[in-house]
Design a protein around this motif. Structure first.
Motif, PDB file in Angstrom:
ATOM      1  N   THR A 174      -9.078  14.119  16.895  1.00 49.02           N
ATOM      2  CA  THR A 174      -7.646  14.147  17.180  1.00 49.02           C
ATOM      3  C   THR A 174      -6.943  12.952  16.553  1.00 49.02           C
ATOM      4  O   THR A 174      -5.799  13.065  16.106  1.00 49.02           O
ATOM      5  N   ALA A 175      -7.612  11.816  16.509  1.00 52.31           N
ATOM      6  CA  ALA A 175      -7.006  10.587  15.980  1.00 52.31           C
ATOM      7  C   ALA A 175      -6.608  10.716  14.522  1.00 52.31           C
ATOM      8  O   ALA A 175      -5.726   9.979  14.057  1.00 52.31           O
ATOM      9  N   ILE A 176      -7.182  11.650  13.798  1.00 52.07           N
ATOM     10  CA  ILE A 176      -6.837  11.856  12.386  1.00 52.07           C
ATOM     11  C   ILE A 176      -5.343  12.159  12.243  1.00 52.07           C
ATOM     12  O   ILE A 176      -4.720  11.777  11.257  1.00 52.07           O
ATOM     13  N   TYR A 177      -4.744  12.811  13.242  1.00 55.00           N
ATOM     14  CA  TYR A 177      -3.327  13.157  13.152  1.00 55.00           C
ATOM     15  C   TYR A 177      -2.432  11.926  13.111  1.00 55.00           C
ATOM     16  O   TYR A 177      -1.301  11.994  12.658  1.00 55.00           O
ATOM     17  N   GLY A 178      -2.942  10.804  13.560  1.00 53.03           N
ATOM     18  CA  GLY A 178      -2.193   9.554  13.475  1.00 53.03           C
ATOM     19  C   GLY A 178      -2.107   9.017  12.054  1.00 53.03           C
ATOM     20  O   GLY A 178      -1.318   8.116  11.774  1.00 53.03           O
ATOM     21  N   ASP A 179      -2.897   9.588  11.129  1.00 47.20           N
ATOM     22  CA  ASP A 179      -2.862   9.149   9.737  1.00 47.20           C
ATOM     23  C   ASP A 179      -1.647   9.670   8.977  1.00 47.20           C
ATOM     24  O   ASP A 179      -1.365   9.201   7.878  1.00 47.20           O
ATOM     25  N   ALA A 180      -0.956  10.660   9.524  1.00 45.85           N
ATOM     26  CA  ALA A 180       0.229  11.190   8.847  1.00 45.85           C
ATOM     27  C   ALA A 180       1.344  10.154   8.878  1.00 45.85           C
ATOM     28  O   ALA A 180       1.458   9.361   9.803  1.00 45.85           O
ATOM     29  N   VAL A 181       2.162  10.178   7.857  1.00 49.05           N
ATOM     30  CA  VAL A 181       3.296   9.263   7.816  1.00 49.05           C
ATOM     31  C   VAL A 181       4.363   9.839   8.742  1.00 49.05           C
ATOM     32  O   VAL A 181       4.999  10.830   8.423  1.00 49.05           O
ATOM     33  N   GLY A 182       4.510   9.219   9.887  1.00 60.09           N
ATOM     34  CA  GLY A 182       5.446   9.711  10.882  1.00 60.09           C
ATOM     35  C   GLY A 182       6.751   8.947  10.882  1.00 60.09           C
ATOM     36  O   GLY A 182       6.964   8.013  10.106  1.00 60.09           O
ATOM     37  N   ALA A 183       7.635   9.356  11.776  1.00 65.54           N
ATOM     38  CA  ALA A 183       8.963   8.754  11.876  1.00 65.54           C
ATOM     39  C   ALA A 183       8.877   7.262  12.170  1.00 65.54           C
ATOM     40  O   ALA A 183       9.621   6.457  11.596  1.00 65.54           O
ATOM     41  N   GLU A 184       7.966   6.876  13.064  1.00 66.15           N
ATOM     42  CA  GLU A 184       7.845   5.458  13.423  1.00 66.15           C
ATOM     43  C   GLU A 184       7.399   4.629  12.221  1.00 66.15           C
ATOM     44  O   GLU A 184       7.927   3.553  11.961  1.00 66.15           O
ATOM     45  N   GLU A 185       6.455   5.159  11.462  1.00 61.29           N
ATOM     46  CA  GLU A 185       5.982   4.441  10.276  1.00 61.29           C
ATOM     47  C   GLU A 185       7.097   4.315   9.239  1.00 61.29           C
ATOM     48  O   GLU A 185       7.259   3.278   8.599  1.00 61.29           O
ATOM     49  N   ARG A 186       7.907   5.364   9.085  1.00 61.31           N
ATOM     50  CA  ARG A 186       9.037   5.292   8.143  1.00 61.31           C
ATOM     51  C   ARG A 186      10.060   4.255   8.597  1.00 61.31           C
ATOM     52  O   ARG A 186      10.623   3.532   7.782  1.00 61.31           O
ATOM     53  N   ARG A 187      10.305   4.176   9.919  1.00 57.81           N
ATOM     54  CA  ARG A 187      11.248   3.163  10.433  1.00 57.81           C
ATOM     55  C   ARG A 187      10.747   1.752  10.124  1.00 57.81           C
ATOM     56  O   ARG A 187      11.522   0.876   9.738  1.00 57.81           O
ATOM     57  N   MET A 188       9.452   1.534  10.284  1.00 58.12           N
ATOM     58  CA  MET A 188       8.893   0.219   9.975  1.00 58.12           C
ATOM     59  C   MET A 188       9.005  -0.082   8.484  1.00 58.12           C
ATOM     60  O   MET A 188       9.362  -1.207   8.101  1.00 58.12           O
ATOM     61  N   ALA A 189       8.706   0.911   7.654  1.00 64.44           N
ATOM     62  CA  ALA A 189       8.771   0.695   6.218  1.00 64.44           C
ATOM     63  C   ALA A 189      10.198   0.425   5.751  1.00 64.44           C
ATOM     64  O   ALA A 189      10.410  -0.339   4.804  1.00 64.44           O
ATOM     65  N   ARG A 190      11.177   1.014   6.435  1.00 63.32           N
ATOM     66  CA  ARG A 190      12.593   0.797   6.082  1.00 63.32           C
ATOM     67  C   ARG A 190      12.963  -0.685   6.105  1.00 63.32           C
ATOM     68  O   ARG A 190      13.825  -1.125   5.368  1.00 63.32           O
ATOM     69  N   LYS A 191      12.301  -1.436   6.963  1.00 68.52           N
ATOM     70  CA  LYS A 191      12.565  -2.876   7.054  1.00 68.52           C
ATOM     71  C   LYS A 191      12.230  -3.564   5.729  1.00 68.52           C
ATOM     72  O   LYS A 191      12.825  -4.579   5.397  1.00 68.52           O
ATOM     73  N   LEU A 192      11.286  -3.016   4.994  1.00 67.98           N
ATOM     74  CA  LEU A 192      10.915  -3.585   3.690  1.00 67.98           C
ATOM     75  C   LEU A 192      11.960  -3.250   2.630  1.00 67.98           C
ATOM     76  O   LEU A 192      12.060  -3.936   1.616  1.00 67.98           O
ATOM     77  N   TRP A 193      12.691  -2.182   2.819  1.00 65.20           N
ATOM     78  CA  TRP A 193      13.628  -1.711   1.802  1.00 65.20           C
ATOM     79  C   TRP A 193      14.970  -2.417   1.859  1.00 65.20           C
ATOM     80  O   TRP A 193      15.742  -2.381   0.914  1.00 65.20           O
ATOM     81  N   ASP A 194      15.266  -3.041   3.008  1.00 63.63           N
ATOM     82  CA  ASP A 194      16.579  -3.708   3.165  1.00 63.63           C
ATOM     83  C   ASP A 194      16.646  -5.026   2.442  1.00 63.63           C
ATOM     84  O   ASP A 194      15.776  -5.732   2.197  1.00 63.63           O
TER      85      ASP A 194
END
Length: 194
Positions: A174-194
Motif C-alpha cells: 500500500t505504501a507504494i501509492y505514496g510514491d505518486a506526486v501528490g498535491a502536498e508534494e506539489r505545494r512543497m515544490a512550489r516553494k522552490l519556484w518562487d
C-alpha cells in the motif's frame, strides 16, 4: 519489493484525479450496467475480477458498504468491506435491483450483478477510457485501482485503512501509492519556484 507506479519506460500506471472524473463522465453516456461497473471500480479500488464476482448479497445498503471477496487470496472466505457513497448504492439498486433481489425468497441474491467474463469487463472499461480520452498504460481497470490508492492518500486517508480497503496483505504494498506526486508534494515544490 519491485513494484512501481511507473512502467519500465517511466509512464505512470495510475489515473490522475482529472482522468478519473473524465472516466466517470464518459461512463454516464454508456449503458447503465457499464456505468455502474465503472462507478464501483473508481470508487472502491477493487480489482475487475472482484467487481464482476459481486452479487446483490454483497451490497449492504444499510451499512453503506460493498463486501468484496478477496479473489487474490489463496483461500476462500476472505472478505473486506469498502464504504461507498449513497449515490453508488442508489445506482446499484436502480440498475441491478439490489433491494428487490435481497427481498426475494427465491435466492435472487446469488446472481452476479454483471454476468460478464473478465475480458468483456476489460473491453467495457477500455471503451469508456477511449470515450474519456484517456490513453496509455494507465487506461485500464488496474489504472483505476492505482488511481483510487493515490487519491485516497492525497486526501489523507490513513494508510492502514487504505490497506484494508484494497485488500493488501502487506502495508509495504500500500505504501507504494505514496510514491505518486501528490498535491502536498506539489505545494512543497512550489516553494522552490518562487
Amino acid at each position: 519489493m519491485d513494484w512501481s507506479l511507473f512502467d519500465t519506460a517511466g509512464h505512470r500506471k495510475y489515473l490522475t484525479e482529472a482522468e478519473r472524473r473524465a472516466f466517470i463522465k464518459a461512463a454516464k453516456n454508456q449503458a447503465p450496467e457499464v456505468y455502474t461497473l465503472c462507478l464501483v471500480l473508481k470508487d472502491t479500488g477493487c480489482r475487475l475480477s472482484e467487481a464482476l464476482a459481486l452479487t446483490a448479497d454483497h451490497i449492504d445498503l444499510r451499512a453503506g458498504v460493498i463486501v468484496f471477496r478477496s479473489l487474490k487470496k489463496r483461500r476462500l472466505g476472505v472478505h473486506r468491506a469498502v464504504p461507498v457513497s449513497p449515490t453508488v448504492l442508489a445506482e446499484l439498486d436502480r440498475v441491478h435491483g439490489v433491494r428487490a433481489a435481497q427481498g426475494a425468497p427465491s435466492g435472487g441474491t446469488s446472481v452476479r450483478l454483471w454476468p460478464w467474463h473478465r475480458m468483456t469487463g476489460h473491453r467495457r472499461v477500455k471503451e469508456v477510457m477511449e470515450a474519456a480520452g484517456v490513453s496509455g498504460p494507465h487506461a485500464t481497470a488496474k489504472g483505476l485501482r492505482h488511481g483510487f490508492g493515490v487519491a485516497a492518500l492525497e486526501r489523507g486517508i490513513p494508510i492502514t485503512l487504505l490497506q484494508k480497503w484494497l485488500g493488501h496483505a502487506k502495508l509495504a504494498t500500500t505504501a507504494i501509492y505514496g510514491d505518486a506526486v501528490g498535491a502536498e508534494e506539489r505545494r512543497m515544490a512550489r516553494k522552490l519556484w518562487d
